[in-house]
Design a protein around this motif. Structure first.
Motif, PDB file in Angstrom:
ATOM      1  N   LEU A   1      24.172  75.616  26.915  1.00 46.37           N
ATOM      2  CA  LEU A   1      22.856  75.105  26.514  1.00 46.37           C
ATOM      3  C   LEU A   1      22.986  73.979  25.526  1.00 46.37           C
ATOM      4  O   LEU A   1      22.410  72.775  25.879  1.00 46.37           O
ATOM      5  CB  LEU A   1      21.747  76.128  25.768  1.00 46.37           C
ATOM      6  CG  LEU A   1      20.513  75.592  25.474  1.00 46.37           C
ATOM      7  CD1 LEU A   1      19.938  74.857  26.698  1.00 46.37           C
ATOM      8  CD2 LEU A   1      19.859  76.731  24.708  1.00 46.37           C
ATOM      9  N   HIS A   2      23.648  74.078  24.521  1.00 47.48           N
ATOM     10  CA  HIS A   2      24.097  72.877  23.544  1.00 47.48           C
ATOM     11  C   HIS A   2      24.622  72.056  23.902  1.00 47.48           C
ATOM     12  O   HIS A   2      24.037  70.759  23.880  1.00 47.48           O
ATOM     13  CB  HIS A   2      24.342  73.783  22.083  1.00 47.48           C
ATOM     14  CG  HIS A   2      23.316  74.382  21.102  1.00 47.48           C
ATOM     15  ND1 HIS A   2      22.932  73.753  20.081  1.00 47.48           N
ATOM     16  CD2 HIS A   2      22.615  75.499  21.317  1.00 47.48           C
ATOM     17  CE1 HIS A   2      21.932  74.444  19.545  1.00 47.48           C
ATOM     18  NE2 HIS A   2      21.756  75.669  20.350  1.00 47.48           N
ATOM     19  N   GLU A   3      25.881  72.111  24.441  1.00 50.73           N
ATOM     20  CA  GLU A   3      26.817  71.065  24.752  1.00 50.73           C
ATOM     21  C   GLU A   3      26.360  70.413  25.932  1.00 50.73           C
ATOM     22  O   GLU A   3      26.373  69.126  26.112  1.00 50.73           O
ATOM     23  CB  GLU A   3      28.320  71.565  24.938  1.00 50.73           C
ATOM     24  CG  GLU A   3      28.882  72.266  23.640  1.00 50.73           C
ATOM     25  CD  GLU A   3      28.807  71.246  22.395  1.00 50.73           C
ATOM     26  OE1 GLU A   3      29.238  70.180  22.728  1.00 50.73           O
ATOM     27  OE2 GLU A   3      28.507  71.687  21.314  1.00 50.73           O
ATOM     28  N   LEU A   4      26.256  71.094  27.023  1.00 50.83           N
ATOM     29  CA  LEU A   4      25.850  70.599  28.386  1.00 50.83           C
ATOM     30  C   LEU A   4      24.508  70.103  28.655  1.00 50.83           C
ATOM     31  O   LEU A   4      24.216  69.130  29.181  1.00 50.83           O
ATOM     32  CB  LEU A   4      26.028  71.765  29.422  1.00 50.83           C
ATOM     33  CG  LEU A   4      26.585  70.972  30.935  1.00 50.83           C
ATOM     34  CD1 LEU A   4      27.680  70.214  31.126  1.00 50.83           C
ATOM     35  CD2 LEU A   4      26.629  72.309  31.766  1.00 50.83           C
TER      36      LEU A   4
ATOM     37  N   GLU B   1      23.693  65.796  16.881  1.00 54.42           N
ATOM     38  CA  GLU B   1      23.715  66.941  15.973  1.00 54.42           C
ATOM     39  C   GLU B   1      22.506  66.760  14.894  1.00 54.42           C
ATOM     40  O   GLU B   1      21.785  67.399  14.393  1.00 54.42           O
ATOM     41  CB  GLU B   1      24.840  67.177  15.072  1.00 54.42           C
ATOM     42  CG  GLU B   1      25.940  67.658  16.007  1.00 54.42           C
ATOM     43  CD  GLU B   1      25.911  68.988  16.230  1.00 54.42           C
ATOM     44  OE1 GLU B   1      24.979  69.728  15.697  1.00 54.42           O
ATOM     45  OE2 GLU B   1      26.378  69.910  17.419  1.00 54.42           O
ATOM     46  N   LYS B   2      22.341  65.174  14.436  1.00 50.85           N
ATOM     47  CA  LYS B   2      21.183  64.724  13.345  1.00 50.85           C
ATOM     48  C   LYS B   2      19.991  65.045  14.344  1.00 50.85           C
ATOM     49  O   LYS B   2      18.910  65.761  13.494  1.00 50.85           O
ATOM     50  CB  LYS B   2      21.621  63.426  13.258  1.00 50.85           C
ATOM     51  CG  LYS B   2      20.375  63.092  12.146  1.00 50.85           C
ATOM     52  CD  LYS B   2      20.676  61.418  11.634  1.00 50.85           C
ATOM     53  CE  LYS B   2      19.803  60.913  10.661  1.00 50.85           C
ATOM     54  NZ  LYS B   2      20.063  59.503  10.478  1.00 50.85           N
ATOM     55  N   LYS B   3      19.620  64.783  15.350  1.00 49.61           N
ATOM     56  CA  LYS B   3      18.429  65.140  16.107  1.00 49.61           C
ATOM     57  C   LYS B   3      18.100  66.527  16.287  1.00 49.61           C
ATOM     58  O   LYS B   3      17.120  66.869  16.148  1.00 49.61           O
ATOM     59  CB  LYS B   3      18.432  64.250  17.493  1.00 49.61           C
ATOM     60  CG  LYS B   3      18.389  62.989  17.258  1.00 49.61           C
ATOM     61  CD  LYS B   3      18.231  62.090  18.691  1.00 49.61           C
ATOM     62  CE  LYS B   3      18.057  60.441  18.669  1.00 49.61           C
ATOM     63  NZ  LYS B   3      18.192  60.093  20.053  1.00 49.61           N
TER      64      LYS B   3
ATOM     65  N   ARG C   1      19.015  68.922  14.292  1.00 49.71           N
ATOM     66  CA  ARG C   1      18.335  69.624  13.077  1.00 49.71           C
ATOM     67  C   ARG C   1      17.015  69.252  12.747  1.00 49.71           C
ATOM     68  O   ARG C   1      16.570  70.021  12.333  1.00 49.71           O
ATOM     69  CB  ARG C   1      19.467  68.845  11.796  1.00 49.71           C
ATOM     70  CG  ARG C   1      20.860  69.313  11.570  1.00 49.71           C
ATOM     71  CD  ARG C   1      21.190  68.918  10.447  1.00 49.71           C
ATOM     72  NE  ARG C   1      21.545  67.672  10.335  1.00 49.71           N
ATOM     73  CZ  ARG C   1      22.764  67.162  10.590  1.00 49.71           C
ATOM     74  NH1 ARG C   1      23.664  67.637  11.269  1.00 49.71           N
ATOM     75  NH2 ARG C   1      22.821  65.819  10.417  1.00 49.71           N
ATOM     76  N   HIS C   2      16.455  68.234  13.391  1.00 51.54           N
ATOM     77  CA  HIS C   2      15.064  67.750  12.986  1.00 51.54           C
ATOM     78  C   HIS C   2      14.157  68.279  14.299  1.00 51.54           C
ATOM     79  O   HIS C   2      12.960  68.720  14.284  1.00 51.54           O
ATOM     80  CB  HIS C   2      14.898  66.461  13.010  1.00 51.54           C
ATOM     81  CG  HIS C   2      15.653  65.823  11.641  1.00 51.54           C
ATOM     82  ND1 HIS C   2      16.611  65.369  11.413  1.00 51.54           N
ATOM     83  CD2 HIS C   2      15.045  65.853  10.426  1.00 51.54           C
ATOM     84  CE1 HIS C   2      16.851  65.044  10.289  1.00 51.54           C
ATOM     85  NE2 HIS C   2      16.003  65.414   9.635  1.00 51.54           N
ATOM     86  N   GLN C   3      14.663  68.511  15.406  1.00 51.96           N
ATOM     87  CA  GLN C   3      13.976  68.774  16.725  1.00 51.96           C
ATOM     88  C   GLN C   3      14.149  69.918  17.080  1.00 51.96           C
ATOM     89  O   GLN C   3      13.573  70.409  18.278  1.00 51.96           O
ATOM     90  CB  GLN C   3      14.128  67.863  17.917  1.00 51.96           C
ATOM     91  CG  GLN C   3      13.918  66.265  17.275  1.00 51.96           C
ATOM     92  CD  GLN C   3      14.239  65.306  18.490  1.00 51.96           C
ATOM     93  OE1 GLN C   3      15.098  64.256  18.164  1.00 51.96           O
ATOM     94  NE2 GLN C   3      14.178  65.494  19.703  1.00 51.96           N
ATOM     95  N   LEU C   4      14.866  70.902  16.607  1.00 53.44           N
ATOM     96  CA  LEU C   4      15.267  72.199  16.956  1.00 53.44           C
ATOM     97  C   LEU C   4      14.788  73.259  16.199  1.00 53.44           C
ATOM     98  O   LEU C   4      15.128  73.217  14.734  1.00 53.44           O
ATOM     99  CB  LEU C   4      16.808  72.511  17.222  1.00 53.44           C
ATOM    100  CG  LEU C   4      17.318  73.439  18.187  1.00 53.44           C
ATOM    101  CD1 LEU C   4      16.710  73.408  19.835  1.00 53.44           C
ATOM    102  CD2 LEU C   4      18.921  73.658  18.088  1.00 53.44           C
ATOM    103  N   LEU C   5      13.947  74.240  16.734  1.00 53.41           N
ATOM    104  CA  LEU C   5      13.680  75.525  16.139  1.00 53.41           C
ATOM    105  C   LEU C   5      14.376  76.846  16.714  1.00 53.41           C
ATOM    106  O   LEU C   5      14.158  76.945  17.740  1.00 53.41           O
ATOM    107  CB  LEU C   5      12.017  75.521  16.070  1.00 53.41           C
ATOM    108  CG  LEU C   5      11.615  76.949  15.300  1.00 53.41           C
ATOM    109  CD1 LEU C   5      11.534  76.877  14.020  1.00 53.41           C
ATOM    110  CD2 LEU C   5      10.067  77.081  15.637  1.00 53.41           C
ATOM    111  N   TYR C   6      14.880  77.607  15.837  1.00 52.93           N
ATOM    112  CA  TYR C   6      15.229  78.961  16.210  1.00 52.93           C
ATOM    113  C   TYR C   6      14.549  80.176  15.888  1.00 52.93           C
ATOM    114  O   TYR C   6      13.792  80.082  14.825  1.00 52.93           O
ATOM    115  CB  TYR C   6      16.545  79.300  15.551  1.00 52.93           C
ATOM    116  CG  TYR C   6      17.745  78.089  15.572  1.00 52.93           C
ATOM    117  CD1 TYR C   6      18.863  78.045  16.894  1.00 52.93           C
ATOM    118  CD2 TYR C   6      17.919  77.088  14.611  1.00 52.93           C
ATOM    119  CE1 TYR C   6      19.737  77.283  16.957  1.00 52.93           C
ATOM    120  CE2 TYR C   6      18.886  76.101  14.797  1.00 52.93           C
ATOM    121  CZ  TYR C   6      19.781  76.345  15.839  1.00 52.93           C
ATOM    122  OH  TYR C   6      20.758  75.300  16.033  1.00 52.93           O
TER     123      TYR C   6
END
Length: 270
Positions: A183-186, A196-198, A200-205
């Protein structure tokens, strides 16, 4: 050895009374105090002969190591830890899902971008989706939800696509073949171009499905990706390769409540 430790503890709890009993939601936590030196020696010897895996809290372990180097005294030689049988029937791994916002595309465009990699199978609700995800014993799958759309099961079409991850990621094969890695890499990085910077701001766990659904329906996030839980053998294989599983990919349950025991860093002081 794990069974041996559990047998020792069961014998002790049968012959002594618990010193604390706390109810938390639908759980009940009980604590016993083991004071017999010979019993403690048996448990310590069994633990010393077994590999230890930090399933949760590696940051706290690293802080404890840094504290030991800083204080250079006997207080820094010890840290509180909760041990559990990695193969115990009562230990459960729950998944942590991902929500993404700030994507400059429509659902139709997202589906078009991902359709070269995944098949899309619609489901009327989350319960049906998760049942389908559980049945998928082989292959790579995760769920997806967009406001106003059905829940979708995404299944990887061709494993050859994973070579993209192999070329750019210097990790063990076990790490590269996790659903969360794919999911993350592909998807997030290579197809949606999120750095990675985006992220940190656009992803919620979140491990709460209801919260994920609510965040999407309220328009706070555009798309939710639902994960299957990692298997214990996957975690063990990655740890034995001296790696960590990807960030926010496991939630171990149950957890002991905070504050049952405290460690005095300085003698006679809390």
């Amino acid at each position: 050895r794990q069974a041996r430790i559990e047998a020792i503890l069961k014998r002790w709890t049968r012959r002594t009374s618990c010193i604390a009993k706390i109810s938390s939601r639908s759980e009940q936590h009980k604590m016993w105090r083991l004071t017999d030196p010979s019993w403690i020696d048996q448990i310590r010897d069994a633990i010393c002969q077994s590999p230890l895996f930090i399933a949760d809290g590696h940051h706290r372990y690293e802080v404890a190591c840094a504290f030991k180097k800083k204080v250079k005294s006997k207080e820094g030689n010890f840290v509180l830890a909760y041990f559990s049988n990695l193969l115990g029937a009562d230990l459960t791994i729950l998944p942590i899902h991902r929500l993404v916002r700030g994507l400059d595309l429509s659902f139709e465009r997202l589906q078009e971008v991902l359709s070269s990699l995944f098949t899309f199978r619609p489901f009327p609700n989350g319960s049906a989706l998760f049942r389908a995800m559980e049945k998928k014993r082989d292959g790579h799958v995760f769920g997806m939800y967009w406001k106003g759309k059905p829940f979708y099961l995404l299944t990887l079409k061709d494993r050859k696509a994973l070579s993209e991850i192999d070329r750019s990621c210097r990790r063990s094969k076990a790490w590269r073949r996790l659903d969360v890695t794919i999911l993350h890499e592909l998807v997030l990085k290579k197809r949606l171009h999120l750095s990675e910077k985006k992220l940190r701001h656009q992803l919620l766990y979140s491990r709460d499905f209801k919260r994920c659904r609510q965040e999407i329906r309220r328009g706070n996030y555009q798309v939710a990706f639902f994960m299957r839980p990692l298997r214990m053998d996957q975690i063990r294989r990655i740890a034995l390769s001296k790696e960590r599983v990807p960030q926010k990919s496991t939630y171990f349950y149950p957890k002991p409540v905070t504050g049952l025991v405290m460690y005095r860093l300085v003698e006679n002081r809390l």
